[in-house]
Design an enzyme around this catalytic site. Structure first.
Site, PDB file in Angstrom:
ATOM      1  N   THR A 107      -6.316  32.434  88.975  1.00 11.64           N
ATOM      2  CA  THR A 107      -6.096  31.457  90.034  1.00 11.64           C
ATOM      3  C   THR A 107      -5.269  30.327  89.417  1.00 11.64           C
ATOM      4  OG1 THR A 107      -8.197  30.415  89.483  1.00 11.64           O
ATOM      5  CG2 THR A 107      -8.187  31.947  91.348  1.00 11.64           C
ATOM      6  N   GLU A 159       8.484  37.464 104.286  1.00 11.83           N
ATOM      7  CA  GLU A 159       7.916  38.727 103.790  1.00 11.83           C
ATOM      8  C   GLU A 159       8.934  39.415 102.892  1.00 11.83           C
ATOM      9  OE1 GLU A 159       6.422  41.055 107.029  1.00 11.83           O
ATOM     10  OE2 GLU A 159       4.882  39.579 107.503  1.00 11.83           O
ATOM     11  N   ASP A 212      -9.211  38.900  84.110  1.00 11.52           N
ATOM     12  CA  ASP A 212      -9.164  37.860  85.146  1.00 11.52           C
ATOM     13  C   ASP A 212      -9.466  36.554  84.426  1.00 11.52           C
ATOM     14  OD1 ASP A 212      -9.699  35.991  87.079  1.00 11.52           O
ATOM     15  OD2 ASP A 212     -10.829  37.342  88.373  1.00 11.52           O
ATOM     16  N   TYR A 254       8.680  31.959 107.226  1.00 17.14           N
ATOM     17  CA  TYR A 254       8.228  33.338 106.959  1.00 17.14           C
ATOM     18  C   TYR A 254       9.166  33.970 105.954  1.00 17.14           C
ATOM     19  CZ  TYR A 254       4.236  35.266 109.349  1.00 17.14           C
ATOM     20  OH  TYR A 254       2.963  35.596 109.689  1.00 17.14           O
ATOM     21  N   LYS A 308      -7.931  25.959  88.870  1.00 19.94           N
ATOM     22  CA  LYS A 308      -9.104  25.560  88.076  1.00 19.94           C
ATOM     23  C   LYS A 308      -8.603  24.736  86.882  1.00 19.94           C
ATOM     24  CE  LYS A 308     -11.934  29.366  89.744  1.00 19.94           C
ATOM     25  NZ  LYS A 308     -11.099  30.413  90.368  1.00 19.94           N
ATOM     26  N   ARG A 332      -4.405  25.516  95.166  1.00 20.78           N
ATOM     27  CA  ARG A 332      -5.241  26.716  95.289  1.00 20.78           C
ATOM     28  C   ARG A 332      -4.332  27.924  95.412  1.00 20.78           C
ATOM     29  NH1 ARG A 332     -10.394  25.047  96.097  1.00 20.78           N
ATOM     30  NH2 ARG A 332     -11.034  27.198  96.112  1.00 20.78           N
TER      31      ARG A 332
HETATM   32  N1  DSN Z   1     -15.884  30.735  93.277  1.00 17.21           N
HETATM   33  C1  DSN Z   1     -15.164  30.487  92.048  1.00 17.21           C
HETATM   34  C2  DSN Z   1     -16.010  29.790  91.047  1.00 17.21           C
HETATM   35  O1  DSN Z   1     -16.631  28.811  91.432  1.00 17.21           O
HETATM   36  O2  DSN Z   1     -16.069  30.159  89.898  1.00 17.21           O
HETATM   37  C3  DSN Z   1     -14.580  31.697  91.512  1.00 17.21           C
HETATM   38  O3  DSN Z   1     -13.850  32.332  92.494  1.00 17.21           O
END
Ligand code: DSN
Length: 423
Positions: A218, A48, A192, A46, A221, A227
């Protein structure tokens, strides 16, 4: 006691990943090192707070890890400030909303049905439930963002925040036009970049850092990491909302964002995931990753071209990034049916609304493909032609189990020749 069935199921999922063609644009395969960090003993801790200012003891090691993650992300994106704690892109966006908006404030994003994202104002998401969304859209004719309509909507609606970014838009952005629209009405501009972040980090797409006040992404990707999410500022700035520090000084935006992540929207950070982010960023800083991400783009353009040659209609006529959105109207099949038939042939993708779709989000007229994952598997341009042939055969005869079985055998044979997972 026998082995927990969960581990049998994990092995089953591993085999599914190994033998299939993964075309979901938001997925990828991480390295052994990223996986090791994500599955490490750091899950026990933990922490925080932030490095050097935690609410728990024993944080000396995780402090070092989190600081390395921050420093590497800063170098990768040329950012002055980074918060690596958001558990996901949605969490990163929720923190930005909390930092910049009051409930009921207007926010403008790309319509979900035009390629936007759930967290950019959709009525079923916190962003559209707690705040008042307005949307810009893409042109019906060319599938590209209608910048004039975007600026006009901003002028008319005066949103407090404008969001650039999408989950199913294959073209680059003109960030300057968004900056001008935001400046005209004094709005905060957020990007984003979850989908194209790897291409942006390596200079292949336009860089939002100098135009946008706040950038979220994120890490799983095109960035090919664990993730997770993060928030960045190209340059820190005095917050326009008037919040003061206990000493009466105006808080900087970085301070407001840190507070919006913790304690605003999250509790303890996932230090195992933060360590995996640090490993991801090191990999993304390498020349090997540059070669990879250049190939992602080459593969996307090769796949899009091969599909067009087989009569598929790609929204906007092609792609500048790793993904493409396919209008299936002329193939007389819905997105739902195409996703199902391709799935039977071990080709995984997702049904997707297309702009001005006449079908519901559960049926859709489109499918979305991305090349980040297949490129990690080592597939090249010539393989994209094979994939286009597979897709073409499946979509032409989606109910024919013999055809689906034949394609599945060919898919499995192609992917068995591209090993995945050394661990
Ligand atoms: N759900 C994701 C996507 O497939 O683009 C984005 O958060």
């Amino acid at each position: 006691m026998g082995q927990d069935i969960i581990f049998d199921l994990i092995e089953k999922e591993k085999q599914r990943q190994i033998k299939g063609i993964e075309l979901i644009a938001s997925e990828n395969f991480v390295s052994e090192e990223v996986m090791k960090a994500a599955g490490s003993v750091l899950t026990n801790k933990y922490a925080e707070g932030y490095p050097g200012r935690r609410y728990y003891g024993g944080c000396e090691v995780v402090d070092e890890i989190e600081q390395i993650a921050i420093d590497r992300a800063k170098e990768l994106f040329g950012a002055e400030f980074v918060n690596v704690q958001p558990h996901s892109g949605a969490q990163a966006n929720a923190a930005v909303f909390l930092a910049c908006l009051n409930p009921g404030d207007k926010v403008m994003g790309l319509d979900l049905a035009h390629g936007g994202h759930l967290t950019h104002g959709s009525s079923v998401n916190f962003s559209g439930i707690t705040y008042s969304p307005v949307f810009y859209r893409v042109n019906k004719e060319d599938g590209r963002i209608n910048y004039e309509e975007m600026a006009e909507t901003a002028r008319k609606e005066k949103p407090k925040m404008i969001i650039v970014g999408a989950s199913a838009y294959s073209r680059d952005y003109d960030y300057k036009k968004f900056r001008e629209a935001a400046d005209e009405i004094g709005a905060i501009l957020m990007a984003d970049i979850s989908h194209p972040s790897g291409l942006i980090a390596k200079g292949i797409l336009n860089d939002p850092m100098s135009y946008c006040d706040i950038v979220t992404t994120t890490t799983h990707k095109t960035l090919r990491g664990t993730r997770g999410g993060m928030i960045m500022l190209g340059q820190d700035f005095e917050n326009p909302f008037g919040q003061k520090t206990p000493k009466g000084e105006l808080k900087m935006m970085s301070q407001i964002l840190d507070s919006a992540v913790f304690p605003g929207t999250q509790g303890g950070p996932l230090e195992h995931i933060i360590s995996a982010k640090a490993v991801t960023f090191k990999e993304a800083l390498s020349d090997e990753y540059l070669t990879y991400i250049v190939q992602v783009l080459k593969n996307a353009q090769a796949l899009s071209k091969a599909l067009i040659e087989r009569g598929f209609e790609i929204i906007s006529g092609g792609t500048d990034n790793h993904l493409m959105l396919i209008d299936l109207h002329n193939k007389n099949i819905t997105g739902k049916a195409a996703e199902k038939a391709l799935g039977k042939a071990d080709i995984t993708c997702n049904k997707n609304m297309i702009p001005y779709d006449d079908k519901s989000p559960f049926i859709t007229s489109g499918i979305r493909f991305g090349t980040a994952a297949v490129t990690t598997r080592g597939l090249k341009e010539e393989d994209m032609i094979k994939i286009a042939d597979f897709v073409n055969e499946v979509v032409a005869d989606p109910e024919n189990e013999a055809v689906l079985a034949k394609i599945k055998t060919e898919v499995n044979s192609l992917m068995n020749s591209r090993p995945l997972f050394q661990w």
